[in-house]
Design an enzyme around this catalytic site. Structure first.
Site, PDB file in Angstrom:
ATOM      1  N   SER A  61     -72.732  -4.065  -9.575  1.00 57.71           N
ATOM      2  CA  SER A  61     -71.643  -4.907 -10.063  1.00 57.71           C
ATOM      3  C   SER A  61     -70.344  -4.106 -10.170  1.00 57.71           C
ATOM      4  O   SER A  61     -69.877  -3.548  -9.176  1.00 57.71           O
ATOM      5  CB  SER A  61     -72.051  -5.525 -11.397  1.00 57.71           C
ATOM      6  OG  SER A  61     -71.189  -6.579 -11.757  1.00 57.71           O
ATOM      7  N   ASP A 108     -76.497 -15.367  -7.283  1.00 59.19           N
ATOM      8  CA  ASP A 108     -75.839 -14.482  -8.245  1.00 59.19           C
ATOM      9  C   ASP A 108     -74.883 -15.322  -9.080  1.00 59.19           C
ATOM     10  O   ASP A 108     -73.990 -15.976  -8.546  1.00 59.19           O
ATOM     11  CB  ASP A 108     -75.077 -13.386  -7.485  1.00 59.19           C
ATOM     12  CG  ASP A 108     -74.519 -12.304  -8.385  1.00 59.19           C
ATOM     13  OD1 ASP A 108     -74.185 -12.593  -9.547  1.00 59.19           O
ATOM     14  OD2 ASP A 108     -74.394 -11.151  -7.913  1.00 59.19           O
ATOM     15  N   HIS A 125     -78.258 -11.588 -10.475  1.00 55.50           N
ATOM     16  CA  HIS A 125     -77.262 -10.516 -10.419  1.00 55.50           C
ATOM     17  C   HIS A 125     -77.833  -9.134 -10.715  1.00 55.50           C
ATOM     18  O   HIS A 125     -77.598  -8.181  -9.971  1.00 55.50           O
ATOM     19  CB  HIS A 125     -76.122 -10.820 -11.396  1.00 55.50           C
ATOM     20  CG  HIS A 125     -75.041  -9.799 -11.382  1.00 55.50           C
ATOM     21  ND1 HIS A 125     -74.247  -9.562 -10.274  1.00 55.50           N
ATOM     22  CD2 HIS A 125     -74.610  -8.920 -12.337  1.00 55.50           C
ATOM     23  CE1 HIS A 125     -73.386  -8.605 -10.536  1.00 55.50           C
ATOM     24  NE2 HIS A 125     -73.589  -8.195 -11.779  1.00 55.50           N
TER      25      HIS A 125
END
Length: 256
Positions: free
Chosen positions: A93, A194, A224
């Site tokens: 991320s 996601d 995610h």
């Protein structure tokens, strides 16, 4: 200040191949600990730091920004470079965005980049409101634990401090401008579903980097935080194969 469970940084001294792992926004090393331990079990030197403002209370994050987060991983990369002959950077991320910036700025000092669901854009409507809203509303609903696997949660904040979110947006904008400077081999792993990062972020990264050696891997069964999800073992195996292919032969011989 007391840390959240699993927020402790992790380090392992191994071979002359080092790996730096960068966790995500409002998360902690907990989300990457199994990934880090897998690489350590392969005999590699591993560093997984806790980013400033993370791992305690969300209020503490209001006093930090992207420059603080980047400075931490930059310092860890330089330290690994002093101890290791070859260094790779990995991230999840926002950690993926940090890893890509490290690659862009450090050039040949980074041998390769492996990222999972890298976040390089911010929701347009929320981003438009942030400059003003952050002075009125201190926080919003948290984004941690987007995981498909039943019974698994991520250690992190249940609130997003909007001052920090504003800084994240600035980091993402900067990283997008620097992507063409990324020339290293890239392992790009993305989840099919996601709920945190926009679906097009991985494609944007792939289209803008200058890397000619790019491997894209779809993670079909994870959300995610795929490093704690159904496809975690696939991530570990793909990363291991990526590093093994690119690391010096003497390190391959030393691996268990």
């Amino acid at each position: 200040m007391r840390l959240l469970p699993g927020a402790e940084p992790y380090a392992h001294h191994g071979s002359s191949t080092g790996v730096l792992l960068c966790h995500g926004f409002t998360g902690t090393p907990h989300s990457l600990r199994p990934w880090a331990e897998h690489l350590a079990d392969r005999g590699l030197t591993v560093s997984l730091p806790l980013l400033p403002g993370h791992g305690t209370r969300w209020q503490d994050m209001r006093h930090t920004g992207w420059a603080d987060w980047y400075a931490t991983v930059d310092r860890e990369l330089r330290e690994l470079g002093r101890r290791c002959e070859t260094v790779f950077v990995c991230g999840l991320s926002m950690g993926g965005a940090l890893a890509l910036r490290l690659a862009a700025r450090h050039g040949a000092a980074v041998a390769g980049v492996a990222v999972v669901n890298p976040g390089v854009t911010f929701p347009s409507r929320a981003g438009f409101l942030l400059p003003v809203l952050r002075h009125v509303v201190p926080s919003a609903k948290g984004i941690v634990s987007d995981i498909a696997k039943e019974g698994v949660t991520e250690s992190g904040y249940d609130r997003v401090p909007l001052h920090a979110a504003h800084s994240l947006r600035a980091l993402q904008r900067l990283v997008r401008t620097e992507l063409p400077r990324v020339t290293q081999p890239l392992l790009l792993m993305r989840s099919a579903e996601d709920h945190v990062v926009a679906p097009g972020d991985a494609a944007l990264v792939r289209s803008r980097v200058s890397s000619t050696d790019v491997t894209e891997v779809l993670l079909p069964s994870s959300f995610h935080v795929a490093t704690l999800d159904h496809d975690a073992e696939r991530i570990f195996q793909e990363t291991d194969a990526f590093i093994t292919r690119l690391a010096p032969a003497r390190d391959k011989e030393d691996s268990p």
